[in-house]
Each structure stands twice: as C-alpha cells, then as structure tokens.
Design an enzyme around this catalytic site. Sequence first.
Site, PDB file in Angstrom:
ATOM      1  N   LEU A 124       0.686  -1.311  -0.066  1.00 37.69           N
ATOM      2  CA  LEU A 124      -0.126   0.259  -0.323  1.00 37.69           C
ATOM      3  C   LEU A 124       0.937   1.271  -0.236  1.00 37.69           C
ATOM      4  O   LEU A 124       0.475   2.362  -1.074  1.00 37.69           O
ATOM      5  CB  LEU A 124      -0.690  -0.457   1.219  1.00 37.69           C
ATOM      6  CG  LEU A 124      -1.536   1.223   1.416  1.00 37.69           C
ATOM      7  CD1 LEU A 124      -2.836   1.126   0.450  1.00 37.69           C
ATOM      8  CD2 LEU A 124      -2.760   1.225   2.822  1.00 37.69           C
ATOM      9  N   THR A 125       1.831   1.596   1.093  1.00 38.63           N
ATOM     10  CA  THR A 125       2.225   2.819   1.485  1.00 38.63           C
ATOM     11  C   THR A 125       3.227   3.086  -0.261  1.00 38.63           C
ATOM     12  O   THR A 125       4.129   2.013  -0.864  1.00 38.63           O
ATOM     13  CB  THR A 125       3.223   2.536   2.361  1.00 38.63           C
ATOM     14  OG1 THR A 125       3.035   1.384   3.454  1.00 38.63           O
ATOM     15  CG2 THR A 125       4.263   3.180   2.950  1.00 38.63           C
ATOM     16  N   GLU A 126       3.886   4.518  -0.306  1.00 34.39           N
ATOM     17  CA  GLU A 126       4.349   4.608  -1.831  1.00 34.39           C
ATOM     18  C   GLU A 126       5.569   5.804  -0.751  1.00 34.39           C
ATOM     19  O   GLU A 126       5.114   5.999   0.594  1.00 34.39           O
ATOM     20  CB  GLU A 126       3.535   5.074  -3.276  1.00 34.39           C
ATOM     21  CG  GLU A 126       2.455   4.049  -2.811  1.00 34.39           C
ATOM     22  CD  GLU A 126       1.533   4.818  -3.663  1.00 34.39           C
ATOM     23  OE1 GLU A 126       1.312   6.087  -4.747  1.00 34.39           O
ATOM     24  OE2 GLU A 126       0.522   3.880  -4.492  1.00 34.39           O
ATOM     25  N   GLY A 130       1.664   7.795   2.881  1.00 31.28           N
ATOM     26  CA  GLY A 130       2.133   6.457   3.969  1.00 31.28           C
ATOM     27  C   GLY A 130       1.019   6.536   4.616  1.00 31.28           C
ATOM     28  O   GLY A 130      -0.132   6.085   4.444  1.00 31.28           O
ATOM     29  N   SER A 131       0.544   7.568   5.736  1.00 31.13           N
ATOM     30  CA  SER A 131      -0.364   7.808   6.692  1.00 31.13           C
ATOM     31  C   SER A 131      -1.563   7.836   5.484  1.00 31.13           C
ATOM     32  O   SER A 131      -2.570   7.673   5.889  1.00 31.13           O
ATOM     33  CB  SER A 131      -0.852   8.775   7.815  1.00 31.13           C
ATOM     34  OG  SER A 131       0.161   8.590   8.494  1.00 31.13           O
ATOM     35  N   ILE A 156       7.639  -2.267   2.051  1.00 34.85           N
ATOM     36  CA  ILE A 156       7.219  -3.179   2.596  1.00 34.85           C
ATOM     37  C   ILE A 156       7.979  -4.310   2.455  1.00 34.85           C
ATOM     38  O   ILE A 156       8.340  -5.118   2.428  1.00 34.85           O
ATOM     39  CB  ILE A 156       6.560  -3.260   0.617  1.00 34.85           C
ATOM     40  CG1 ILE A 156       5.845  -2.171  -0.202  1.00 34.85           C
ATOM     41  CG2 ILE A 156       5.511  -5.158   0.012  1.00 34.85           C
ATOM     42  CD1 ILE A 156       4.805  -1.656   0.693  1.00 34.85           C
ATOM     43  N   GLY A 340      19.357  -1.552  34.158  1.00 32.44           N
ATOM     44  CA  GLY A 340      20.479  -1.160  33.947  1.00 32.44           C
ATOM     45  C   GLY A 340      21.465  -1.211  33.018  1.00 32.44           C
ATOM     46  O   GLY A 340      20.775  -1.644  32.027  1.00 32.44           O
ATOM     47  N   GLU A 364       0.924  -0.341   9.693  1.00 30.73           N
ATOM     48  CA  GLU A 364      -0.280  -0.465  10.097  1.00 30.73           C
ATOM     49  C   GLU A 364      -0.869   0.315  10.183  1.00 30.73           C
ATOM     50  O   GLU A 364      -2.303   0.130  11.332  1.00 30.73           O
ATOM     51  CB  GLU A 364      -0.382  -2.255  10.372  1.00 30.73           C
ATOM     52  CG  GLU A 364       0.227  -2.892  10.165  1.00 30.73           C
ATOM     53  CD  GLU A 364      -0.711  -4.569   9.716  1.00 30.73           C
ATOM     54  OE1 GLU A 364      -1.137  -4.243  10.164  1.00 30.73           O
ATOM     55  OE2 GLU A 364       0.448  -5.216   9.455  1.00 30.73           O
ATOM     56  N   THR A 366      -0.065   4.837  12.000  1.00 31.50           N
ATOM     57  CA  THR A 366       1.037   5.739  13.553  1.00 31.50           C
ATOM     58  C   THR A 366      -0.156   5.471  14.614  1.00 31.50           C
ATOM     59  O   THR A 366      -0.612   5.702  14.081  1.00 31.50           O
ATOM     60  CB  THR A 366       1.471   6.731  13.189  1.00 31.50           C
ATOM     61  OG1 THR A 366       0.238   7.619  12.610  1.00 31.50           O
ATOM     62  CG2 THR A 366       2.328   6.368  11.925  1.00 31.50           C
TER      63      THR A 366
HETATM   64  N1  COS Z   1     -13.912  -0.607   6.529  1.00 30.12           N
HETATM   65  C1  COS Z   1     -14.231  -0.635   5.981  1.00 30.12           C
HETATM   66  N2  COS Z   1     -14.434   1.237   5.400  1.00 30.12           N
HETATM   67  C2  COS Z   1     -13.967   1.853   5.513  1.00 30.12           C
HETATM   68  C3  COS Z   1     -12.516   1.603   6.427  1.00 30.12           C
HETATM   69  C4  COS Z   1     -13.016   0.503   6.795  1.00 30.12           C
HETATM   70  N3  COS Z   1     -11.702   0.449   8.268  1.00 30.12           N
HETATM   71  N4  COS Z   1     -12.710   2.850   6.750  1.00 30.12           N
HETATM   72  C5  COS Z   1     -12.927   3.639   5.753  1.00 30.12           C
HETATM   73  N5  COS Z   1     -13.388   3.073   5.030  1.00 30.12           N
HETATM   74  C6  COS Z   1     -13.895   4.415   3.875  1.00 30.12           C
HETATM   75  C7  COS Z   1     -15.062   4.937   4.108  1.00 30.12           C
HETATM   76  O1  COS Z   1     -16.191   4.464   4.501  1.00 30.12           O
HETATM   77  C8  COS Z   1     -14.976   6.221   3.070  1.00 30.12           C
HETATM   78  O2  COS Z   1     -16.349   5.241   2.137  1.00 30.12           O
HETATM   79  P1  COS Z   1     -16.916   6.517   1.302  1.00 30.12           P
HETATM   80  O3  COS Z   1     -16.150   7.260   0.408  1.00 30.12           O
HETATM   81  O4  COS Z   1     -17.940   5.060   0.290  1.00 30.12           O
HETATM   82  O5  COS Z   1     -17.708   6.707   2.169  1.00 30.12           O
HETATM   83  C9  COS Z   1     -13.261   5.174   2.340  1.00 30.12           C
HETATM   84  O6  COS Z   1     -12.960   4.268   2.914  1.00 30.12           O
HETATM   85  C10 COS Z   1     -12.796   6.877   2.444  1.00 30.12           C
HETATM   86  O7  COS Z   1     -12.450   6.907   4.205  1.00 30.12           O
HETATM   87  P2  COS Z   1     -12.081   8.122   4.629  1.00 30.12           P
HETATM   88  O8  COS Z   1     -12.964   9.655   4.260  1.00 30.12           O
HETATM   89  O9  COS Z   1     -12.324   7.875   6.249  1.00 30.12           O
HETATM   90  O10 COS Z   1     -10.809   8.154   4.415  1.00 30.12           O
HETATM   91  P3  COS Z   1      -9.211   9.199   4.468  1.00 30.12           P
HETATM   92  O11 COS Z   1      -8.661   8.813   3.165  1.00 30.12           O
HETATM   93  O12 COS Z   1      -9.557  10.081   5.443  1.00 30.12           O
HETATM   94  O13 COS Z   1      -8.453   7.669   5.316  1.00 30.12           O
HETATM   95  C11 COS Z   1      -7.615   7.091   7.336  1.00 30.12           C
HETATM   96  C12 COS Z   1      -8.356   6.762   6.841  1.00 30.12           C
HETATM   97  C13 COS Z   1      -6.125   7.950   7.616  1.00 30.12           C
HETATM   98  C14 COS Z   1      -8.000   6.413   8.420  1.00 30.12           C
HETATM   99  C15 COS Z   1      -6.757   5.826   6.114  1.00 30.12           C
HETATM  100  O14 COS Z   1      -5.927   6.578   4.989  1.00 30.12           O
HETATM  101  C16 COS Z   1      -5.573   5.306   7.217  1.00 30.12           C
HETATM  102  O15 COS Z   1      -5.801   4.153   7.749  1.00 30.12           O
HETATM  103  N6  COS Z   1      -4.364   5.406   7.224  1.00 30.12           N
HETATM  104  C17 COS Z   1      -3.431   5.091   7.481  1.00 30.12           C
HETATM  105  C18 COS Z   1      -2.865   3.721   6.300  1.00 30.12           C
HETATM  106  C19 COS Z   1      -1.842   3.010   7.010  1.00 30.12           C
HETATM  107  O16 COS Z   1      -2.496   2.182   8.320  1.00 30.12           O
HETATM  108  N7  COS Z   1      -0.279   2.673   6.492  1.00 30.12           N
HETATM  109  C20 COS Z   1       0.412   1.473   7.125  1.00 30.12           C
HETATM  110  C21 COS Z   1       1.235   1.131   5.936  1.00 30.12           C
HETATM  111  S1  COS Z   1       0.340  -0.914   5.484  1.00 30.12           S
HETATM  112  S2  COS Z   1       1.582  -1.457   6.710  1.00 30.12           S
END
Ligand code: COS
Length: 386
Positions: A124-126, A130-131, A156, A340, A364, A366
């Site tokens: 996923l990450t690029e 990231g976040s 990855i 220590g 997964e 932060t």
């Molecule tokens: N389960 C199912 N659907 C989900 C969901 C979940 N847990 N979280 C969000 N969605 C859906 C939302 O409902 C929304 O759908 P609709 O467009 O149909 O309404 C869509 O996904 C987008 O969700 P949202 O607007 O909340 O997305 P954001 O861009 O605001 O991002 C965060 C949300 C920040 C929570 C997300 O980008 C995230 O988890 N980032 C961290 C990523 C991560 O953990 N990276 C680690 C690398 S992998 S090791």
Amino acid sequence: MIRDPEVMSGLQDSVRRFVRERLVPAEETVAETDAIPADIVRDIKALGLFGLTIPEAYGGLGLTMEEESLAMFELCQTSPAFRSLIGTTVGIGSQGILMDGTPEQKDRWLPALARGELIASFALTEPESGSDAASIRTRARRDGEHYVIDGAKRFITNAPEAGVFTLMARTDPASKGAGGITAFIVDAKTPGITLGRIDRKMGQRGAHTCDVLLDGVRVPAANIIGGVEGRGFKTAMKVLDKGRIHIAAVCVGVAERLLRDMLRYAMERKQFGQPICEFQLVQAMLADSRTELYAARTMVLDAARRRDAGEDVSTEAACCKYYASEMVGRVADRAVQVHGGAGYVADHGIERFYRDVRLFRIYEGTSQIQQIVIARGMVKAAQAGQ
Ligand code: COS
C-alpha cells in the site's frame, strides 16, 4: 470465540514449546545474520503457522480472531522477526483475498499460502503516500484483458520473500481519493517488478522490507480482488482493521517476554545487599508494566471476541493497536532501566527488543492515525445515535 478449548490449548502449548526450544535460542543468530535459519523456516511451515488464519477448506487452521490473538501472545514471546515471516501471510498480505476475493481467487492462492509455499505481502505505502493512504499514485491502466501497473511501493514487509502481493493501485486517475483505488493480486514473478535494496532498519533484523518498483507490470484483469474496480481502499481498510488487532496481540506477546526477563533479573540482581525487586522504585516499574500489559491483553481479547461476533470493531481495533504498541514501548523502556547497564549493552538482548518494538507504533498505522480513527469512530457512532 474459541471453537474447541482442548485443540486451542494444544496449539498454544506447541507454539510455547517451539518458542522456548527453537526460537529463543536462535534470537542472536537472527540478529547477527539478518536472516531466519532455513531449518526454522521449515519448522514454522511444518507447524502450520503460515496457515493460521486461512480457512480449513483451503488447508489452513482457520483461527478465529480470539484464537489468533492467543496464538500471537505465545509466538511473540521472542524476537518479532519470527512472527514477521508469517505475519504478512497470516495478516495483511492474504486477508484481502480472503475477505473480498472471488471463489476462483481463493482457490488459486490460499492453499499455497496456507502451506507457506508462497509468502503474501501487502503493498500500500508509497514514497509520497504513507498515513494518507488514499493519496497513492501507483497507476493501473486497463489494456484489453490486462491492467498495466506503473509506480513504486515503499517499506514493503516481506517483499524480498514475497511470492504474491496484495497491491493497491489507482485505476481511476480522475478520482484523487479513495474511490479510484483498486486492489490487485500481483504475482511477484511478473516481468517489470524490481525490488530495491533491503532497508537498513533500527531493529527487527531478520524481517525484511524494501521498495517494490513497478514498470509496465501486466496483471490479468481477473486478478482484481473481488473483480470490481474502485473497491481497493475499502479492502485495505478492512484488512488493516483486522491487522491492528493482530499487531496489538503481537505487542502483548513481546511485552510478556520483556516483563518476564525484567522480573527474573530484578529477583536475581542484588544491590545494597538485597535483590533489587525489594526496592519500591523497581517494584513500581514492575507493577506499572504488569498493569498495562494486563489492560492491553484484556482489550485485545475483548476486541477479538467482538469481531468474532460480527461487530464492526474498527474503533476498538485502533484502540488496541494504539494502546498496546505504546504499552510495549514503555515496558521495553522499563526493561532497559531495571537491567541498568546490562540492559544497555547488547549481551542480554534487552536493548535489541527496545529497538525492535519501536516499529509497532509506526507500521499498520501510526499511533496518530489510530487516534484519528478512534475519534472519527466516536463521532460517527454519536451521529448514528449509538
Ligand atoms: N472499513 C471499511 N471501509 C472504510 C474503513 C474501514 N475501516 N475506513 C474507511 N472506509 C471507507 C469510508 O467509509 C469511505 O467510504 P465512502 O467513500 O464510500 O464513504 C472511504 O473508505 C474513505 O474513507 P475516509 O474518507 O475515512 O478516508 P481518509 O482518506 O480520510 O483516510 C485513514 C482514512 C487516515 C484512516 C486511512 O488513510 C488510514 O488508515 N491511513 C493509515 C494507513 C496505514 O495504516 N498505513 C500503514 C501501511 S500498511 S503496513
């Protein structure tokens, strides 16, 4: 949910024995060589650990979330690198196929993953994403019965070992957000995939991460997870919801180990004529660690049971990951303090764990992302009148 308490306790016993007899003695070697010895990888496969979460119909053990958590509590009482080897297959690498894949995709990939013949990795990450996972730029362009993927993935986990990637790419360039993202199953041998050099990390030697570069990678359209474009972000989020309970369970396991080592040392080490565990300031560190560990363990089991019961545990999963990863960081810090000078030098392995656990607050999602997920979940529930 525990389906059969006797079978479960047999699994816990055999993992516990395996950790004590095979993994703990190999910790130093893994740290020195940055590799898990081949005979241990073979034994991990033979124990069925790659198939922990893959349903029995595909040759796995089909553990429930509660059972998986209990297994992680045991498996992780050693260097986290061992868990990492199976972690992406048991967790984020395979779960997208399991949750949203078509029956054909499950038949094609899950049996080999369960046997450990293929390692699954989650891409996923690029470099620029990231976040903010919805901002990924890796592009998948339709070309007949294929998609052509171009882009780059970063950090990855298990990419150097991976046989298959669950890879998120943007199929709709007009949509800059989550809706334009599609999840693909990408065979790691596909021409056009190259791997960057293995990252040199602060800790977790033996667990490998690297860049995955994609240049004109042709993937059959049939490899879209679930067969429908635009659902990849939701698949990834669902996978991460589950993955966050898993990582929290991992943190509990590592903290158990650290606390045991800390207690043993405090009972053996004498200063001012008595074991240092007799001193109240040392007792405070032991007691705070026990208390926080107990809280994290209880949270993980509660969230796992709720998930097994079919509840939406997005918020609880984030609470668990947030609390448990911060908890194990504090426990590791106290473990160094109780040891220590012996905790700071490399001989006892405590400083190695101190470095290893730092990652849990980052990957997964932060701690700060968990806070966002928790607060958003609270608002959403309040709006829904729950
Ligand atoms: N389960 C199912 N659907 C989900 C969901 C979940 N847990 N979280 C969000 N969605 C859906 C939302 O409902 C929304 O759908 P609709 O467009 O149909 O309404 C869509 O996904 C987008 O969700 P949202 O607007 O909340 O997305 P954001 O861009 O605001 O991002 C965060 C949300 C920040 C929570 C997300 O980008 C995230 O988890 N980032 C961290 C990523 C991560 O953990 N990276 C680690 C690398 S992998 S090791």
